[in-house]
Scaffold this motif. Structure first.
Motif, PDB file in Angstrom:
ATOM      1  N   ILE A   4       0.720  -1.139   0.049  1.00 62.24           N
ATOM      2  CA  ILE A   4       0.061  -0.036  -0.007  1.00 62.24           C
ATOM      3  C   ILE A   4       0.904   1.127   0.058  1.00 62.24           C
ATOM      4  O   ILE A   4       1.783   1.516   0.841  1.00 62.24           O
ATOM      5  CB  ILE A   4      -0.929  -0.028   1.176  1.00 62.24           C
ATOM      6  CG1 ILE A   4      -1.925  -1.311   1.414  1.00 62.24           C
ATOM      7  CG2 ILE A   4      -1.748   1.182   1.113  1.00 62.24           C
ATOM      8  CD1 ILE A   4      -2.509  -1.644   0.280  1.00 62.24           C
ATOM      9  N   VAL A   5       0.714   2.309  -0.990  1.00 63.10           N
ATOM     10  CA  VAL A   5       1.092   3.488  -0.818  1.00 63.10           C
ATOM     11  C   VAL A   5       0.075   4.283  -0.218  1.00 63.10           C
ATOM     12  O   VAL A   5      -0.814   4.608  -0.558  1.00 63.10           O
ATOM     13  CB  VAL A   5       1.585   4.093  -2.165  1.00 63.10           C
ATOM     14  CG1 VAL A   5       1.930   5.537  -2.115  1.00 63.10           C
ATOM     15  CG2 VAL A   5       2.520   3.151  -2.924  1.00 63.10           C
ATOM     16  N   LEU A  30       7.505   0.851   5.784  1.00 61.16           N
ATOM     17  CA  LEU A  30       8.398   1.324   5.384  1.00 61.16           C
ATOM     18  C   LEU A  30       8.601   2.691   4.937  1.00 61.16           C
ATOM     19  O   LEU A  30       7.957   3.479   4.169  1.00 61.16           O
ATOM     20  CB  LEU A  30       8.723   0.666   3.998  1.00 61.16           C
ATOM     21  CG  LEU A  30       9.290  -0.919   3.745  1.00 61.16           C
ATOM     22  CD1 LEU A  30       9.683  -1.088   2.533  1.00 61.16           C
ATOM     23  CD2 LEU A  30      10.463  -0.925   4.621  1.00 61.16           C
ATOM     24  N   SER A  31       9.170   3.447   6.194  1.00 64.95           N
ATOM     25  CA  SER A  31       9.243   4.845   6.008  1.00 64.95           C
ATOM     26  C   SER A  31      10.614   5.096   5.365  1.00 64.95           C
ATOM     27  O   SER A  31      11.772   4.813   6.077  1.00 64.95           O
ATOM     28  CB  SER A  31       9.186   5.429   7.402  1.00 64.95           C
ATOM     29  OG  SER A  31       9.776   6.913   7.446  1.00 64.95           O
ATOM     30  N   THR A  32      10.947   6.157   4.420  1.00 70.13           N
ATOM     31  CA  THR A  32      12.030   6.329   3.840  1.00 70.13           C
ATOM     32  C   THR A  32      13.030   7.175   4.770  1.00 70.13           C
ATOM     33  O   THR A  32      14.093   6.954   4.986  1.00 70.13           O
ATOM     34  CB  THR A  32      12.097   7.045   2.629  1.00 70.13           C
ATOM     35  OG1 THR A  32      11.243   8.169   2.737  1.00 70.13           O
ATOM     36  CG2 THR A  32      11.192   6.226   1.523  1.00 70.13           C
ATOM     37  N   PRO A  88       6.770   6.679  -3.193  1.00 69.40           N
ATOM     38  CA  PRO A  88       7.223   7.669  -3.989  1.00 69.40           C
ATOM     39  C   PRO A  88       6.572   9.038  -3.923  1.00 69.40           C
ATOM     40  O   PRO A  88       5.433   8.957  -3.628  1.00 69.40           O
ATOM     41  CB  PRO A  88       7.159   6.937  -5.407  1.00 69.40           C
ATOM     42  CG  PRO A  88       5.749   6.208  -5.200  1.00 69.40           C
ATOM     43  CD  PRO A  88       5.585   5.873  -3.800  1.00 69.40           C
ATOM     44  N   ARG A  89       7.501   9.893  -4.231  1.00 70.09           N
ATOM     45  CA  ARG A  89       6.997  11.244  -4.202  1.00 70.09           C
ATOM     46  C   ARG A  89       7.004  11.879  -5.661  1.00 70.09           C
ATOM     47  O   ARG A  89       6.509  13.190  -5.850  1.00 70.09           O
ATOM     48  CB  ARG A  89       7.805  12.258  -3.318  1.00 70.09           C
ATOM     49  CG  ARG A  89       7.450  11.837  -1.834  1.00 70.09           C
ATOM     50  CD  ARG A  89       8.173  12.956  -1.064  1.00 70.09           C
ATOM     51  NE  ARG A  89       7.623  12.743   0.457  1.00 70.09           N
ATOM     52  CZ  ARG A  89       6.809  13.209   1.133  1.00 70.09           C
ATOM     53  NH1 ARG A  89       6.007  13.688   0.546  1.00 70.09           N
ATOM     54  NH2 ARG A  89       6.678  12.944   2.350  1.00 70.09           N
ATOM     55  N   THR A  90       7.530  11.256  -6.490  1.00 68.83           N
ATOM     56  CA  THR A  90       7.703  11.845  -7.968  1.00 68.83           C
ATOM     57  C   THR A  90       7.492  10.634  -8.931  1.00 68.83           C
ATOM     58  O   THR A  90       7.492   9.523  -8.479  1.00 68.83           O
ATOM     59  CB  THR A  90       9.348  12.344  -8.524  1.00 68.83           C
ATOM     60  OG1 THR A  90      10.092  11.298  -8.277  1.00 68.83           O
ATOM     61  CG2 THR A  90       9.563  13.386  -7.199  1.00 68.83           C
ATOM     62  N   VAL A  91       6.940  10.877 -10.036  1.00 68.47           N
ATOM     63  CA  VAL A  91       7.005   9.743 -11.206  1.00 68.47           C
ATOM     64  C   VAL A  91       8.158   8.867 -11.362  1.00 68.47           C
ATOM     65  O   VAL A  91       8.139   7.685 -11.368  1.00 68.47           O
ATOM     66  CB  VAL A  91       6.264  10.326 -12.653  1.00 68.47           C
ATOM     67  CG1 VAL A  91       6.187   9.139 -13.581  1.00 68.47           C
ATOM     68  CG2 VAL A  91       4.842  11.185 -12.366  1.00 68.47           C
TER      69      VAL A  91
END
Length: 207
Positions: A4-5, A30-32, A88-91
């Protein structure tokens, strides 16, 4: 495997819902940010590389972050699934994550975004700042900047997952249990196997 995102601007209640989802579906968080700090503390090759860049005031490149996620996936091979927090925060990051998960013979199940208006977020974070001792929770201008960054970063990522029919937005204002129930409904839909109808299968054979 269930992956899950979970997205949401600062103050949307993402942390609360993450903990409930972890307990309910037996997922690994999973926290970056946590991964980065752990790798640096352990003195790993990736951690040392990240620390050097951070000490120079540079951003940690995507390939380093992906490498850390890869390590975490390998360490938790028996996990029922993962909740990705802050990534993710970008494509390009989303594309890299898809490629990495494919190597592990799994994929992102769905992306759920909690939506809360800016004024409500500012109100919540200023209230949280009274006890969190976080400077960025006590300065309204910093709060609005964080919300703007989130909105800017996630807009394209939402479109990326929408194209895969995996994006879902929910109102983040309401009772915690009610919001949790809605998230579970979305997740459960993505867990159901796709059953081909007998009619469709017959037509395909005829064709």
């Amino acid at each position: 495997m269930l992956n899950i995102v979970l997205f949401g601007p600062p103050g949307a209640g993402k942390g609360t819902q993450s903990q409930k989802l972890i307990a309910h579906y037996h997922l690994v968080h999973l926290s970056t940010g946590d991964l980065l700090r752990a790798q640096i503390t352990q003195g790993t090759v990736l951690g040392l590389k990240a620390k050097k860049l951070m000490d120079e005031g540079l951003l940690v490149p995507d390939e380093v972050v992906i490498g850390m996620i890869d390590s975490a996936l390998q360490e938790k091979k028996e996990a029922a699934g993962f909740i990705f927090d802050g990534f993710p925060r970008t494509v390009p990051q989303a594309e890299s994550l898809d490629q990495l998960l494919a190597q592990h013979q799994t994929r992102v199940s769905c992306m759920v975004a909690l939506e809360v208006g800016e004024e409500e977020l500012v109100k919540r974070l200023l209230e949280r700042g009274k006890t969190s001792n976080r400077p960025d929770d006590q300065d309204e201008s910093k709060i609005r900047r964080r919300v703007n960054v989130y909105n800017t970063e996630t807009a394209q990522v939402a479109g990326y997952y929408a194209n895969q029919h995996k994006f879902h937005a929910l109102n983040g204002i309401g009772e915690i249990e009610s919001i949790f129930g809605q998230i579970c409904q979305i997740i459960d839909q993505h867990q159901r196997p796709v059953i081909e109808s007998p009619i469709a299968a017959t037509d395909e054979v005829k064709a």
